[in-house]
Design a protein around this motif. Structure first.
Motif, PDB file in Angstrom:
ATOM      1  N   THR A   1      14.811  64.229  48.429  1.00  0.00           N
ATOM      2  CA  THR A   1      14.843  62.763  48.555  1.00  0.00           C
ATOM      3  C   THR A   1      15.592  62.329  49.811  1.00  0.00           C
ATOM      4  O   THR A   1      15.412  61.197  50.267  1.00  0.00           O
ATOM      5  CB  THR A   1      15.483  62.115  47.323  1.00  0.00           C
ATOM      6  OG1 THR A   1      16.792  62.665  47.114  1.00  0.00           O
ATOM      7  CG2 THR A   1      14.629  62.341  46.079  1.00  0.00           C
ATOM      8  N   ARG A   2      16.413  63.225  50.384  1.00  0.00           N
ATOM      9  CA  ARG A   2      17.121  62.892  51.628  1.00  0.00           C
ATOM     10  C   ARG A   2      16.428  63.472  52.860  1.00  0.00           C
ATOM     11  O   ARG A   2      16.910  63.291  53.987  1.00  0.00           O
ATOM     12  CB  ARG A   2      18.564  63.410  51.563  1.00  0.00           C
ATOM     13  CG  ARG A   2      19.430  62.684  50.535  1.00  0.00           C
ATOM     14  CD  ARG A   2      20.889  63.106  50.630  1.00  0.00           C
ATOM     15  NE  ARG A   2      21.089  64.501  50.242  1.00  0.00           N
ATOM     16  CZ  ARG A   2      21.328  64.907  48.995  1.00  0.00           C
ATOM     17  NH1 ARG A   2      21.383  64.021  48.016  1.00  0.00           N
ATOM     18  NH2 ARG A   2      21.521  66.183  48.720  1.00  0.00           N
TER      19      ARG A   2
ATOM     20  N   ARG B   1      14.346  73.902  47.150  1.00  0.00           N
ATOM     21  CA  ARG B   1      15.287  72.816  47.391  1.00  0.00           C
ATOM     22  C   ARG B   1      15.621  72.103  46.087  1.00  0.00           C
ATOM     23  O   ARG B   1      14.843  72.143  45.133  1.00  0.00           O
ATOM     24  CB  ARG B   1      14.693  71.794  48.373  1.00  0.00           C
ATOM     25  CG  ARG B   1      14.611  72.263  49.810  1.00  0.00           C
ATOM     26  CD  ARG B   1      13.701  71.336  50.610  1.00  0.00           C
ATOM     27  NE  ARG B   1      13.817  71.535  52.037  1.00  0.00           N
ATOM     28  CZ  ARG B   1      13.287  72.545  52.706  1.00  0.00           C
ATOM     29  NH1 ARG B   1      12.607  73.488  52.058  1.00  0.00           N
ATOM     30  NH2 ARG B   1      13.440  72.645  54.016  1.00  0.00           N
ATOM     31  N   THR B   2      16.732  71.424  46.091  1.00  0.00           N
ATOM     32  CA  THR B   2      17.028  70.528  44.979  1.00  0.00           C
ATOM     33  C   THR B   2      16.269  69.225  45.202  1.00  0.00           C
ATOM     34  O   THR B   2      15.856  68.899  46.330  1.00  0.00           O
ATOM     35  CB  THR B   2      18.525  70.222  44.897  1.00  0.00           C
ATOM     36  OG1 THR B   2      18.916  69.465  46.059  1.00  0.00           O
ATOM     37  CG2 THR B   2      19.352  71.498  44.814  1.00  0.00           C
ATOM     38  N   LEU B   3      16.107  68.453  44.136  1.00  0.00           N
ATOM     39  CA  LEU B   3      15.475  67.136  44.272  1.00  0.00           C
ATOM     40  C   LEU B   3      16.305  66.260  45.205  1.00  0.00           C
ATOM     41  O   LEU B   3      15.751  65.485  45.994  1.00  0.00           O
ATOM     42  CB  LEU B   3      15.335  66.485  42.902  1.00  0.00           C
ATOM     43  CG  LEU B   3      14.685  65.096  42.885  1.00  0.00           C
ATOM     44  CD1 LEU B   3      13.296  65.117  43.489  1.00  0.00           C
ATOM     45  CD2 LEU B   3      14.651  64.554  41.452  1.00  0.00           C
ATOM     46  N   GLY B   4      17.623  66.398  45.131  1.00  0.00           N
ATOM     47  CA  GLY B   4      18.475  65.615  46.023  1.00  0.00           C
ATOM     48  C   GLY B   4      18.196  65.910  47.482  1.00  0.00           C
ATOM     49  O   GLY B   4      18.141  64.989  48.313  1.00  0.00           O
TER      50      GLY B   4
ATOM     51  N   HIS C   1      11.499  63.640  56.405  1.00  0.00           N
ATOM     52  CA  HIS C   1      10.044  63.523  56.330  1.00  0.00           C
ATOM     53  C   HIS C   1       9.625  62.294  55.536  1.00  0.00           C
ATOM     54  O   HIS C   1       8.616  61.638  55.862  1.00  0.00           O
ATOM     55  CB  HIS C   1       9.455  64.785  55.678  1.00  0.00           C
ATOM     56  CG  HIS C   1       7.968  64.756  55.552  1.00  0.00           C
ATOM     57  ND1 HIS C   1       7.113  64.979  56.608  1.00  0.00           N
ATOM     58  CD2 HIS C   1       7.158  64.507  54.474  1.00  0.00           C
ATOM     59  CE1 HIS C   1       5.859  64.872  56.200  1.00  0.00           C
ATOM     60  NE2 HIS C   1       5.860  64.589  54.910  1.00  0.00           N
ATOM     61  N   LEU C   2      10.392  61.953  54.495  1.00  0.00           N
ATOM     62  CA  LEU C   2      10.011  60.813  53.660  1.00  0.00           C
ATOM     63  C   LEU C   2      10.068  59.501  54.421  1.00  0.00           C
ATOM     64  O   LEU C   2       9.393  58.530  54.047  1.00  0.00           O
ATOM     65  CB  LEU C   2      10.895  60.745  52.413  1.00  0.00           C
ATOM     66  CG  LEU C   2      10.728  61.877  51.397  1.00  0.00           C
ATOM     67  CD1 LEU C   2      11.565  61.603  50.155  1.00  0.00           C
ATOM     68  CD2 LEU C   2       9.264  62.063  51.014  1.00  0.00           C
ATOM     69  N   ALA C   3      10.870  59.445  55.482  1.00  0.00           N
ATOM     70  CA  ALA C   3      10.926  58.224  56.287  1.00  0.00           C
ATOM     71  C   ALA C   3       9.617  57.972  57.017  1.00  0.00           C
ATOM     72  O   ALA C   3       9.352  56.839  57.459  1.00  0.00           O
ATOM     73  CB  ALA C   3      12.077  58.320  57.293  1.00  0.00           C
TER      74      ALA C   3
END
Length: 386
Positions: A317-318, A311-314, A321-323
């Motif tokens: 960050t979207r 994956r790209t970092l973008g 899972h990070l939520a």
């Protein structure tokens, strides 16, 4: 609710990334971190990041990432008044963290020996490229230079990873060392000197390879098929099946898909895996080329096998899972969303309560806490000590 380092005062004489990140990790766990910068040479990272307006305000994104929860004052340690303010601060402090050139603070009369005479319980952490001793001790360095000298770039086929990962690993290393020293001081009441080297950090990140090179110079195991990177019909798929058990499950699952290779499914130990790795890699290269990386990722998850598409970092960050993780502190009022810490506590864990301070934001407040009168502060200003 008391955070773990509440009541601990840290004097932060660091700049750029590694040192500020180390003190940031203490700050998000409750320490009173005072960032001290020269009035005429502030931390240059204040002016770095993707937002030009913030850079002009000396509140660049790269600075804000590890600036939260701190207070900030300007102090010219080349003046008598500035050194006296710093010594007074040292009397109230638990920790000093600095990443000056080796010997620079000693030349100002503010080295470990001089400061520990002022406060015998002081924990003093030096962060440099190569450490306090050795022929490289006085050389300056940044993350990319350490990547070169450590062998990291060579291990990456001559390509430098476009990440300051040694800086941040160095910050973690220093924060851990400081936390351990604080714990040790509870038992014996003694201060401590800590010597952190970025080169040492880079090598500890490659500990198995370092040990192997020392034990059998020039030797290296063959690339493992189960830790492979494979081109697919669309995208790149990264497989993580290094153990004999995972290898058996990999080939059993592939057999269901019509790719039956019993000679690989029956490999019993790591020695056999290494011996057949090149052949397995050739077969896996053909197999994975038949579908997209996303399809193989779904397949791997369904079979309980470690594997993800690149994956790209973008994209990451979207990722939703990070939520569900406490990693990020949301921005607001022009401030960016930034990481806090890479772990969670059940209670009293890391949190970011205040934004990164402006240059010298608390310069007048802190001397008054030390007993300086208004006239005393004005005298410091006339001397250009603050």
């Amino acid at each position: 609710m008391a955070a773990p380092f509440e009541g601990v005062r840290v004097l932060d004489l660091t700049h750029v990334l590694a040192g500020p990140f180390a003190t940031y990790q203490l700050a998000v766990l409750g320490a009173d971190v005072i960032k001290i910068e020269s009035p005429d040479r502030p931390d240059f990272v204040r002016e770095k990041g993707p937002d030009a307006a913030l850079n002009r305000q000396r509140r660049g994104v790269n600075y804000q990432v590890q600036g939260g929860n701190k207070r900030a004052m300007t102090l010219n340690l080349k003046t008598d008044g500035g050194r006296e303010v710093f010594r007074r601060l040292v009397r109230t402090a638990d920790v000093v963290v600095e990443n000056y050139r080796t010997g620079a603070l000693e030349e100002l009369g503010l080295g470990y020996a001089q400061l520990s005479a002022v406060n015998p319980r002081l924990i003093h952490c030096s962060m440099t490229g190569y450490g306090q001793q050795g022929p490289r001790g006085r050389f300056n360095a940044y993350d990319n230079v350490i990547q070169a000298v450590s062998g990291v770039i060579d291990r990456c086929d001559g390509r430098k990873p476009d990440l300051a990962f040694i800086d941040y690993a160095g910050g973690y290393n220093a924060a851990f060392a400081i936390a351990a020293a604080l714990y040790g001081r509870v038992r014996d009441g003694r201060g401590q000197r800590i010597d952190c080297s970025m080169l040492d950090t880079a090598l500890i990140l490659m500990a198995p390879q370092v040990a192997a090179e020392l034990h059998a110079p020039g030797s290296a195991p063959p690339p493992e098929a189960g830790l492979g990177v494979y081109d697919t019909a669309e995208g790149v798929f990264v497989l993580g099946t290094p153990t004999p058990d995972q290898n058996r499950r990999l080939w059993t699952a592939l057999a269901v898909e019509g790719h039956d290779h019993p000679q690989f499914r029956g490999l019993k130990d790591f020695e056999e895996l290494y011996r057949h790795s090149a052949a397995m890699r050739r077969v896996l290269t053909r197999i994975f080329a038949a579908r997209t990386a996303a399809a193989w990722e779904e397949w791997a998850h369904r079979h309980g096998l470690p594997g993800e598409r690149v994956r790209t970092l973008g994209e990451t960050t979207r990722d939703e899972h990070l939520a569900h993780r406490p990693l990020l502190h949301p921005g607001g009022g022009g401030d960016p969303t930034v990481p806090v810490a890479a772990f969670a506590y059940e209670h009293d864990g890391p949190r970011r309560d205040r934004p990164a301070p402006a240059l010298g934001e608390h310069t007048h407040q802190i001397p008054s806490e030390l007993g300086y009168t208004r006239a005393g502060v004005e005298a410091l200003k006339r001397e250009r000590a603050i």
